[in-house]
Design a protein around this motif. Structure first.
Motif, mmCIF file in Angstrom:
data_model
loop_
_atom_site.group_PDB
_atom_site.id
_atom_site.type_symbol
_atom_site.label_atom_id
_atom_site.label_comp_id
_atom_site.label_asym_id
_atom_site.label_seq_id
_atom_site.Cartn_x
_atom_site.Cartn_y
_atom_site.Cartn_z
ATOM 1 N N UNK A 132 0.833 -1.204 0.000
ATOM 2 C CA UNK A 132 0.000 0.000 0.000
ATOM 3 C C UNK A 132 0.870 1.257 0.000
ATOM 4 N N UNK A 133 2.139 1.104 -0.279
ATOM 5 C CA UNK A 133 3.086 2.216 -0.227
ATOM 6 C C UNK A 133 3.502 2.574 -1.650
ATOM 7 N N UNK A 134 3.017 3.721 -2.147
ATOM 8 C CA UNK A 134 3.316 4.120 -3.519
ATOM 9 C C UNK A 134 4.802 4.314 -3.737
ATOM 10 N N UNK A 185 -3.342 3.061 7.941
ATOM 11 C CA UNK A 185 -2.708 3.404 6.662
ATOM 12 C C UNK A 185 -2.855 4.881 6.324
ATOM 13 N N UNK A 186 -1.782 5.448 5.803
ATOM 14 C CA UNK A 186 -1.795 6.816 5.289
ATOM 15 C C UNK A 186 -1.508 6.717 3.798
ATOM 16 N N UNK A 187 -2.488 7.073 2.989
ATOM 17 C CA UNK A 187 -2.375 6.873 1.550
ATOM 18 C C UNK A 187 -1.734 8.081 0.877
ATOM 19 N N UNK A 192 -0.006 7.766 -6.793
ATOM 20 C CA UNK A 192 -0.206 6.333 -6.963
ATOM 21 C C UNK A 192 -0.354 5.976 -8.446
ATOM 22 N N UNK A 193 -1.120 6.773 -9.172
ATOM 23 C CA UNK A 193 -1.300 6.519 -10.605
ATOM 24 C C UNK A 193 0.031 6.637 -11.342
#
Length: 467
Positions: free
Chosen positions: A110-112, A171-173, A179-180
């Motif tokens: 979940x880590x870009x 989680x910190x997004x 991300x894209x």
């Protein structure tokens, strides 16, 4: 090619019986011309695992016991920290040992900031094992931990000390455009022709409207496929109906998300009119019967979807019925679950094999007629009194990974006589397990916090409508 005796080629399982003997050898396509075959072997186009997560260390091995989906998700905190290359290598090799050489890999990071490096390690592992991979790169930015508000929704169900300990670990997004960009960077760096990089919105309940719209626009512009979980659990249905009164499937259609480039996994809670809309837009549905049973999501009314001409594939989701990553048994489970109660089967053998082979190839973006599995068919029928049974019916009744003899992907011999030729699975698994055990001190401490988060999650959803 060396061949003796009764060899069978089953190009269209369920639609016609196998071609046998010299006629079978003559009927083999060019891509299968150099595959070693022996008396009693059956060769057929390879089924595809159309939805998975590439668990080298399987969930039960790190203490994740099956539960309802929302209370099971916190157990992913117990996943040990291991090398992503080794994790993928073991997962892909375990699958290849079953005679399956193509899979969707929903990456778990979940880590870009780490996605590009980790994805390239996954691609490396796929190349070494020799399988095809649809690499679904995760995208999410909404409602971590709990639908309809995220972590704060669980605060009333935790004492102050536990909230202070747990809340910093939510989680910190990264911003969704970062991300894209990471997904685009993975695609640009991918040099493996057997890997198809795809957008992987984890599920609409975890994606903002803006992220879903951006994915739809990007896919339409660059042709990249999308692979997404959709309406897996009853609680997802409840929440998404509140968030999108017109229905989530209708909303996705309104923003241009639905197209033949999209595959959606699970779909247990889909409604008949939603099947029809997905079918009209050319979307593929991937069914995961074992995972749906193990996580108490229910049994998808898949026969109704098929009657709407919605193409479906079959995936293991890292949660096969026997925890053995055996797609052959998963096909059998689906076949029996959805056969109906009438005098005529709702689902035929042809429908199951079409799902596993043809729709599966679409989902991973792979060509047909390039990949083959070899089965010890003589072993399946060694006590049979008749030798003219429909081979597809025999496979759906008795086939398991133990009878997989060979795997050939894009002209490469990956497995022969039940032995992987490309990597040392046992050595890789031992190394991976050693890495996982080295993380035990952290995981032992984490188990207590995980239990508290599960209890809070269960309490939160217990106040929702009865499902």
């Amino acid at each position: 090619m060396t061949a003796k005796g009764d060899i069978r080629f089953l190009p269209r399982p369920g639609k016609e019986k196998a071609v046998r003997g010299e006629a079978a050898l003559a009927a083999l396509p060019a891509a299968a011309a150099d595959i070693p075959l022996a008396s009693g072997d059956l060769i057929l186009p390879m089924p595809v695992n159309a939805h998975d997560h590439g668990y080298g260390i399987r969930t039960l091995d790190f203490g994740s016991v099956d539960d309802a989906l929302e209370t099971w998700i916190p157990t992913m905190r117990l996943r040990p920290r291991t090398d992503p290359y080794l994790e993928a290598l073991v997962a892909f090799a375990r699958l290849a040992k079953t005679g399956i050489g193509a899979t969707i890999h929903c990456h778990n990071s979940l880590n870009a900031a780490r996605l590009v490096d980790e994805a390239l390690q996954v691609i490396r592992a796929a190349g070494e094992v020799g399988i095809r991979v649809g690499l679904s790169c995760p995208l999410l930015d909404h409602d971590a931990w709990a639908y309809d508000g995220g972590p704060e929704r669980l605060r009333p169900f935790l004492n102050p000390e536990d909230w202070e300990a747990l809340s910093p670990t939510a989680p910190r997004y990264a911003p969704f455009r970062e991300q894209m960009a990471a997904v685009d960077a993975v695609a640009a760096a991918n040099a493996n022709p057997l890997v198809d990089v795809q957008y992987g919105p984890v599920g609409p309940q975890w994606c903002s409207d803006a992220l879903l719209e951006t994915i739809a626009e990007a896919s339409a512009a660059n042709g990249r496929r999308i692979h997404m979980h959709l309406l897996e659990s009853p609680r997802q249905r409840l929440w998404l109906d509140r968030r999108f009164p017109q229905g989530i499937v209708r909303h996705l259609d309104e923003i241009g998300f639905l197209s033949p480039r999209l595959a959606v996994a699970h779909g247990v809670q889909l409604r008949p009119e939603e099947y029809e809309l997905l079918a009209e837009r050319g979307v593929q549905l991937v069914s995961n019967p074992s995972a749906n049973l193990r996580l108490r999501s229910g049994i998808a009314p898949l026969a109704d979807a098929a009657r709407s001409d919605l193409p479906f594939g079959i995936g293991l989701d890292g949660s096969a019925f026997d925890d053995d990553q055996d797609l052959w048994r998963e096909m059998r489970l689906l076949y029996f679950l959805h056969g109906g109660r009438g005098l005529t089967r709702d689902f035929t053998a042809a429908a199951i094999f079409d799902a596993a082979i043809r729709t599966g190839s679409v989902v991973v973006n792979a060509p047909l007629d390039q990949d083959f599995a070899v089965v010890d068919y003589a072993g399946l029928i060694e006590d049979s009194l008749f030798d003219d049974l429909d081979e597809a019916e025999v496979l759906l009744t008795r086939m398991s990974a133990a009878r997989a003899k060979g795997l050939h992907v894009a002209g490469r011999h990956v497995m022969r006589d039940g032995r992987l030729l490309t990597v040392d699975f046992d050595a890789a698994r031992r190394e991976l397990v050693a890495q996982a055990k080295a993380d035990l001190p952290r995981l032992t401490a984490e188990r207590e916090r995980c239990g508290k988060l599960i209890a809070a999650t269960r309490a939160y959803y217990s106040g929702w409508a009865k499902t």
